[in-house]
Design a protein around this motif. Sequence first.
Motif, PDB file in Angstrom:
ATOM      1  N   UNK A 141      80.411  17.738 -43.548  1.00  0.00           N
ATOM      2  CA  UNK A 141      80.400  19.189 -43.596  1.00  0.00           C
ATOM      3  C   UNK A 141      79.550  19.695 -42.445  1.00  0.00           C
ATOM      4  N   UNK A 142      79.878  20.859 -41.922  1.00  0.00           N
ATOM      5  CA  UNK A 142      79.102  21.417 -40.814  1.00  0.00           C
ATOM      6  C   UNK A 142      77.668  21.690 -41.250  1.00  0.00           C
ATOM      7  N   UNK A 178      87.880  24.267 -44.953  1.00  0.00           N
ATOM      8  CA  UNK A 178      87.250  25.553 -44.634  1.00  0.00           C
ATOM      9  C   UNK A 178      87.904  26.594 -45.524  1.00  0.00           C
ATOM     10  N   UNK A 179      87.103  27.327 -46.275  1.00  0.00           N
ATOM     11  CA  UNK A 179      87.641  28.354 -47.160  1.00  0.00           C
ATOM     12  C   UNK A 179      88.174  29.528 -46.350  1.00  0.00           C
ATOM     13  N   UNK A 182      75.918  31.580 -49.831  1.00  0.00           N
ATOM     14  CA  UNK A 182      77.278  31.701 -49.309  1.00  0.00           C
ATOM     15  C   UNK A 182      77.886  30.322 -49.074  1.00  0.00           C
ATOM     16  N   UNK A 183      79.093  30.125 -49.605  1.00  0.00           N
ATOM     17  CA  UNK A 183      79.835  28.870 -49.449  1.00  0.00           C
ATOM     18  C   UNK A 183      81.060  29.151 -48.588  1.00  0.00           C
ATOM     19  N   UNK A 184      81.221  28.381 -47.507  1.00  0.00           N
ATOM     20  CA  UNK A 184      82.351  28.534 -46.589  1.00  0.00           C
ATOM     21  C   UNK A 184      83.200  27.281 -46.457  1.00  0.00           C
ATOM     22  N   UNK A 224      82.813  26.544 -39.101  1.00  0.00           N
ATOM     23  CA  UNK A 224      83.732  25.971 -38.111  1.00  0.00           C
ATOM     24  C   UNK A 224      85.097  25.715 -38.731  1.00  0.00           C
ATOM     25  N   UNK A 225      86.149  25.871 -37.932  1.00  0.00           N
ATOM     26  CA  UNK A 225      87.498  25.565 -38.379  1.00  0.00           C
ATOM     27  C   UNK A 225      87.619  24.078 -38.692  1.00  0.00           C
ATOM     28  N   UNK A 226      88.616  23.734 -39.514  1.00  0.00           N
ATOM     29  CA  UNK A 226      88.876  22.330 -39.808  1.00  0.00           C
ATOM     30  C   UNK A 226      89.275  21.608 -38.538  1.00  0.00           C
TER      31      UNK A 226
END
Length: 151
Positions: free
Chosen positions: A49-50, A126-127, A98-100, A40-42
Amino acid sequence: TGHDLNSTATSSLDAAGSGPGIIASAGVDTKGIVVGSGSNAENFEDFALQNKILNGTTAGKLSYIQSEAPVTSYDAGSRTLTVTHARFFNNNSGGNVDVNEVGIHLLGKAGGSQTSNITWMVARDKLGATVTVPNTGQLKVTYTISLAYPA
């Protein structure tokens, strides 16, 4: 209603372990720098964290290493105080992780009783692209926080 940060908690904000602060011991995924897989977007309404990646060595988890000691510097010319926090995450899960998203959780005390700790998310980012941590790989997350003082 708002929360008042217990002023006595701020004297030990750098304490590792389960006490107040953002410096976390190894294996602690409830304070300090944390990572997640959410996409999700910031949003200014974010409070967590989502999808936080938990500490561990099974599928989809990362081993949270003890927070690095913060590095503090001051530039007298620009009157800027800078504090850098960093933490490593090891992947021993047997597969890719996976890190987002990354964030910082602060543990402190609030309210009149000031007897129990509560956690605030003070940052969530958010990366720009997914970071895939391969099995036996390591991820380092660094936050640099600066404050420029007025003249």
